[in-house]
Design a protein around this motif. Structure first.
Motif, short mmCIF file in Angstrom:
data_model
loop_
_atom_site.label_atom_id
_atom_site.label_comp_id
_atom_site.label_asym_id
_atom_site.label_seq_id
_atom_site.Cartn_x
_atom_site.Cartn_y
_atom_site.Cartn_z
N PHE A 223 1.90 -3.42 -6.03
CA PHE A 223 0.70 -2.82 -5.44
C PHE A 223 0.34 -3.53 -4.13
CE2 PHE A 223 -3.88 -3.13 -4.68
CZ PHE A 223 -4.12 -1.81 -4.34
N PHE A 224 0.43 -4.85 -4.15
CA PHE A 224 0.12 -5.57 -2.92
C PHE A 224 1.04 -5.14 -1.77
CE2 PHE A 224 1.23 -8.87 0.07
CZ PHE A 224 0.01 -9.01 0.71
N TYR A 225 2.33 -4.98 -2.06
CA TYR A 225 3.26 -4.58 -1.00
C TYR A 225 2.87 -3.22 -0.41
CZ TYR A 225 7.50 -3.37 1.49
OH TYR A 225 8.39 -3.00 2.48
N GLN A 226 2.38 -2.32 -1.23
CA GLN A 226 1.89 -1.04 -0.74
C GLN A 226 0.74 -1.25 0.24
OE1 GLN A 226 0.47 1.52 -3.89
NE2 GLN A 226 -0.32 3.07 -2.49
N CYS A 227 -0.18 -2.13 -0.11
CA CYS A 227 -1.31 -2.45 0.78
C CYS A 227 -0.83 -3.07 2.08
CB CYS A 227 -2.28 -3.40 0.08
SG CYS A 227 -3.10 -2.73 -1.36
N TYR A 228 0.11 -4.01 1.97
CA TYR A 228 0.65 -4.71 3.14
C TYR A 228 1.24 -3.71 4.13
CZ TYR A 228 4.21 -7.49 5.66
OH TYR A 228 5.03 -8.05 6.62
N CYS A 229 2.08 -2.80 3.64
CA CYS A 229 2.73 -1.83 4.52
C CYS A 229 1.72 -0.90 5.17
CB CYS A 229 3.75 -1.01 3.74
SG CYS A 229 5.21 -1.93 3.22
N GLN A 230 0.77 -0.40 4.38
CA GLN A 230 -0.19 0.56 4.92
C GLN A 230 -1.06 -0.07 6.00
OE1 GLN A 230 -1.60 3.50 2.32
NE2 GLN A 230 -3.67 3.59 3.17
N ARG A 235 -2.31 -0.89 11.90
CA ARG A 235 -2.56 -1.80 13.02
C ARG A 235 -1.51 -1.71 14.12
NH1 ARG A 235 -3.94 -7.42 9.74
NH2 ARG A 235 -6.01 -6.84 8.97
N SER A 236 -0.25 -1.56 13.73
CA SER A 236 0.81 -1.73 14.72
C SER A 236 1.84 -0.60 14.75
CB SER A 236 1.54 -3.06 14.49
OG SER A 236 2.06 -3.10 13.16
N GLY A 237 1.74 0.33 13.84
CA GLY A 237 2.66 1.45 13.86
C GLY A 237 3.99 1.20 13.18
N HIS A 238 4.16 0.04 12.55
CA HIS A 238 5.36 -0.20 11.76
C HIS A 238 4.95 -0.84 10.43
CE1 HIS A 238 5.64 -4.62 12.26
NE2 HIS A 238 5.17 -4.41 13.47
N PRO A 239 5.82 -0.76 9.40
CA PRO A 239 5.40 -1.17 8.05
C PRO A 239 5.42 -2.67 7.78
CG PRO A 239 7.63 -0.33 7.99
CD PRO A 239 7.14 -0.12 9.40
N GLY A 240 5.59 -3.50 8.80
CA GLY A 240 5.59 -4.95 8.59
C GLY A 240 6.99 -5.52 8.63
N TYR A 241 7.08 -6.79 9.00
CA TYR A 241 8.38 -7.45 9.11
C TYR A 241 8.98 -7.78 7.75
CZ TYR A 241 7.12 -8.10 14.03
OH TYR A 241 6.77 -7.88 15.33
N GLY A 288 -4.04 -6.54 2.71
CA GLY A 288 -3.86 -5.12 2.91
C GLY A 288 -4.82 -4.33 2.04
N ALA A 289 -5.14 -3.11 2.49
CA ALA A 289 -6.06 -2.26 1.73
C ALA A 289 -5.63 -0.80 1.89
CB ALA A 289 -7.49 -2.45 2.21
N ILE A 290 -5.77 -0.04 0.81
CA ILE A 290 -5.52 1.40 0.89
C ILE A 290 -6.84 2.17 0.93
CG2 ILE A 290 -3.26 1.25 -0.21
CD1 ILE A 290 -4.51 2.14 -2.81
#
Length: 380
Positions: A223-230, A235-241, A288-290
Motif C-alpha cells: 500500500f505504501f508503494y502505491q502512495c509513493y508512486c502516486q 509532483r514530478s510526472g514520473h512514478p519515482g526512482y 505518499g497519499a492517495i
C-alpha cells in the motif's frame, strides 16, 4: 595497500561483510546498498551508476567506499547546478562526476564500510586521496563527499577538499516522557497550534497506526508503494526512482529497521510514511497519499515520528531535507556538510571562492531559523 574499482556490490566477497565495523547508520550498510542495486533502482536512467572503490591490505579486503558515477546532479540535495553551468559555458564537461554518497538519501552518516582492523576516518581520507589521483585517468571532472559527519568533513578539508555547509531541520530528544511533555517546551501559542493540527486528524475520522517489527507486513508495504508512486507522479510526472522490488527487498532484509505509518479513513488506507531507524536515530524518508486531508502530512511525517522516538528513547529524528515549516513544530536547524574536489584547478579555486562567499549566508540563515523555534525562552 592497493585499490580496485568495481561496478556492482555483488562483486564484493560476502566474507567482507562479516568483518565490517557495526555502524548505527541504517543506510551505509550492505542490506540498503544491495537493495538499491539488486532491485534495479540504480539503472542507467536513474543517473546513479555504481563505481565503488575497494581497499586491500595485502590480499585482505579492508574497506569499501560507496561511489557513484553521475551524469546529472539530481537526487543529491547538495546543489551544484551553477558549477555545472559554469563548466558548460566554458566548453568543459562537468559530467560525469563521482560522488561518495548514498543515492537519494540526504542523511548525515557513515561514508565508508570498513573492517574492524582499520580506522574509518583515516581510511576514508586515504581512499578519497586515491580517487583524486585517478580522476584524470578515469575522465571524471570531480569527486564529492556528501553528508559526512562534521569530524570527517573537517578531516577532508585538511586534504584540500573544501567544506560546504547546508542546513537541515532535526528533532532532538531532551529526555521527554511523552509527546505532551515535549510540547510543554513550546510557547502557549505554538502549543495550541500543534494540538489543533493533531485534533484535525480525529475530526476527519482518520486513524493513524505505526507498523514496525512483527506488525509490519508486505500488505502495508504494498500500500505504501502505491502512495509513493502516486505522490511522485503528482509532483514530478514520473512514478519515482525507487521501484517495488526495492521496497520489498528492504522489508525482507531490513524489516527490523523500518517504521511504516499508515493513515486510514473509515478503515480505508489513504496515506503512508516510511522511516528507517537505528538504535539512536529515526530518519523519515518517503511519504505518499492517495487522498488528501488537512494536517495529514504533519501527523504522519512529524508527530508520529516524534512519538516513536520518545517511546523508544531514540536521541534524534531527521525528517528529511528542506522545509522551513518544520521549525514551528520543534525541528532545530542543524548544519550538514559536504566536501568537493574539482580536477580543473582554476574551477577548483572558483568553487573555493564560491563556498567562501556562500558560507556567511548559510550561517545567517541558520541563525534566523533559530529565532523562529517555538520553544519558550529560558527564565532569568
Amino acid at each position: 595497500m592497493h585499490f580496485e574499482f568495481i561496478h556492482s556490490i555483488d562483486q564484493i566477497p560476502q566474507s567482507f561483510w562479516y568483518s565490517v565495523k557495526k555502524t548505527q547508520d541504517p543506510f551505509c550498510n550492505y542490506a540498503f546498498l544491495a537493495a538499491l542495486e539488486q532491485s534495479g533502482s540504480l539503472a542507467v536512467e536513474s543517473g546513479w551508476q555504481p563505481f565503488h572503490l575497494l581497499a586491500y591490505q595485502a590480499d585482505t579486503l579492508v574497506g569499501m567506499l560507496p561511489l557513484y558515477k553521475k551524469n546529472h546532479s539530481y537526487g543529491e540535495y547538495v546543489f551544484d547546478f551553477a558549477w555545472a553551468d559554469a563548466y558548460h559555458r566554458h566548453g568543459i564537461h562537468y559530467y560525469p562526476k563521482l560522488v561518495n554518497a548514498i543515492p537519494f538519501t540526504p542523511v548525515t552518516g557513515a561514508r565508508l564500510l570498513v573492517s574492524d582492523s582499520h580506522d574509518p576516518e583515516s581510511l576514508l581520507v586515504d581512499m578519497l586521496a586515491y580517487v583524486k589521483q585517478q580522476l584524470p585517468l578515469l575522465a571524471f571532472s570531480s569527486i564529492h563527499c556528501l553528508f559526512p559527519s562534521k569530524r570527517v568533513s573537517n578531516s577532508l578539508t585538511q586534504q584540500a577538499m573544501p567544506q560546504r555547509l547546508s542546513v537541515q531541520f532535526q528533532w532532538y530528544n531532551k529526555g521527554y516522557t511523552s509527546f505532551d511533555d515535549f510540547i510543554q517546551r513550546f510557547t502557549a501559542r505554538r502549543r495550541k497550534m500543534v494540538r489543533k493540527e493533531r485534533a484535525k486528524i480525529a475530526a476527519q475520522n482518520i486513524n493513524v497506526v505505526k507498523h514496525f517489527g512483527a506488525s509490519l507486513s508486505q500488505t502495508e508495504m504494498d500500500f505504501f508503494y502505491q502512495c509513493y508512486c502516486q505522490t511522485y507522479l503528482k509532483r514530478s510526472g514520473h512514478p519515482g526512482y525507487l521501484n517495488k522490488a526495492f521496497f520489498t527487498q528492504l522489508l525482507n532484509t531490513m524489516g527490523d529497521n523500518i517504521l511504516l505509518v499508515i493513515a486510514s479513513k473509515a478503515e480505508t488506507p489513504i496515506a503512508g510514511a516510511l522511516y528507517l531507524y537505528s538504535e539512536d536515530q529515526l530518519c523519515g524518508r518517503y511519504w505518499g497519499a492517495i487522498e488528501e486531508a488537512d494536517a495529514l502530512h504533519f501527523e504522519c511525517c512529524y508527530y508520529q515520528g516524534i512519538e516513536f522516538c520518545i517511546d523508544n528513547k531514540l536521541a534524534s529524528f531527521n525528517p528529511g531535507t528542506q522545509g522551513e515549516h518544520k521549525i514551528l513544530r520543534g525541528f532545530e536547524p542543524t548544519y550538514c556538510y559536504s566536501n568537493h574536489w574539482l580536477e580543473d584547478r582554476p574551477f577548483q579555486h572558483a568553487v573555493e571562492r564560491f563556498i567562501e562567499q556562500e558560507t556567511p549566508g548559510i550561517k545567517a540563515y541558520k541563525h534566523n531559523a533559530e529565532q523562529l523555534l517555538p520553544f519558550k525562552q529560558p527564565q532569568g
